[in-house]
Scaffold this active site. Structure first.
Site, PDB file in Angstrom:
ATOM      1  N   HIS A  68     -13.894 -31.832  32.230  1.00 46.08           N
ATOM      2  CA  HIS A  68     -13.405 -33.180  32.533  1.00 46.08           C
ATOM      3  C   HIS A  68     -14.541 -34.204  32.472  1.00 46.08           C
ATOM      4  O   HIS A  68     -14.339 -35.323  32.028  1.00 46.08           O
ATOM      5  CB  HIS A  68     -12.729 -33.206  33.907  1.00 46.08           C
ATOM      6  CG  HIS A  68     -11.322 -32.703  33.880  1.00 46.08           C
ATOM      7  ND1 HIS A  68     -10.263 -33.414  34.388  1.00 46.08           N
ATOM      8  CD2 HIS A  68     -10.784 -31.551  33.394  1.00 46.08           C
ATOM      9  CE1 HIS A  68      -9.142 -32.730  34.224  1.00 46.08           C
ATOM     10  NE2 HIS A  68      -9.438 -31.587  33.625  1.00 46.08           N
ATOM     11  N   SER A  78     -20.648 -38.200  35.722  1.00 49.85           N
ATOM     12  CA  SER A  78     -19.989 -39.379  36.289  1.00 49.85           C
ATOM     13  C   SER A  78     -18.712 -39.013  37.038  1.00 49.85           C
ATOM     14  O   SER A  78     -18.255 -39.781  37.886  1.00 49.85           O
ATOM     15  CB  SER A  78     -19.699 -40.417  35.201  1.00 49.85           C
ATOM     16  OG  SER A  78     -18.911 -39.861  34.175  1.00 49.85           O
TER      17      SER A  78
END
Length: 199
Positions: A68, A78
């Site tokens: 992901h 992030s």
């Protein structure tokens, strides 16, 4: 099972090398931390091993977290950034709400172990720790170990909006899935292996 582990290895390597964003790209190399944190790989491996011994969920959770992360803004960690009052981060996008907490916990514990060493504190990126942890859970689950080139930069921005349209959905047909993965330099075999940890 051996074929599945091999697929995960190929996929992990593909993600590691092909999905770095241009804005956060760095010169990746083995032994990147040789002068600043020479034992980083063993520190991360030990922390990941402890987490793996607590629960096998650590394996798919960490692999899925890496996937992901890499698919949205490149392999920059992030996805780990917390939301603030004024910003809803990637991890709080509906497509990421099902990410298992054990993946995040693996990276957090490994980062804490690295930062507990004074010479390593704040020198190793979470992005590199996530890449190493993914390699380590693959090896711990019976797959091969492999060298990870290091030097990724942590992302400084994380928004829920950046996730829109970047991750496959369970209702995608084969052509949609193949197209999305091909855009990242991944094959149908990679897509099949990774989909097993994603949906």
């Amino acid at each position: 099972m051996a074929h599945f582990i091999t697929f995960l290895l190929v996929l992990s390597l593909s993600l590691t090398f092909s999905l770095l964003p241009e804005t956060a790209s760095a010169q990746l190399r083995q032994n990147y931390y040789a002068k600043t944190c020479p034992n980083v790989e063993s520190i991360v491996r030990n922390a990941v091993t402890q987490k793996f011994r607590q629960t096998f969920v650590t394996v798919p959770a960490t692999i899925r977290l890496f996937f992901h992360d890499c698919f949205v803004q490149g392999c920059d960690a992030s996805v780990i950034i917390q939301s603030t009052g004024s910003n809803k981060a990637e991890k709080d996008h509906p497509d990421n709400l099902s990410l298992a907490g054990d993946g995040f916990d693996t990276v957090i514990k490994a980062k804490q172990a690295v930062d507990a060493v004074p010479s390593c504190r704040n020198k190793v990126s979470c992005a590199d720790i996530l890449a190493m942890a993914t390699r380590d859970v693959i090896a711990l689950s019976g797959g091969p170990s492999y060298a990870v080139e290091l030097g990724r930069l942590d992302g400084l921005s994380s928004t829920a909006a950046s996730v829109n349209g970047k991750l496959p959905h369970p209702d995608f047909n084969l052509n949609q899935l193949n197209s999305m993965f091909a855009a990242h330099g991944l094959t149908q075999t990679d897509m099949i292996a990774l989909s097993g940890t994603s949906f």
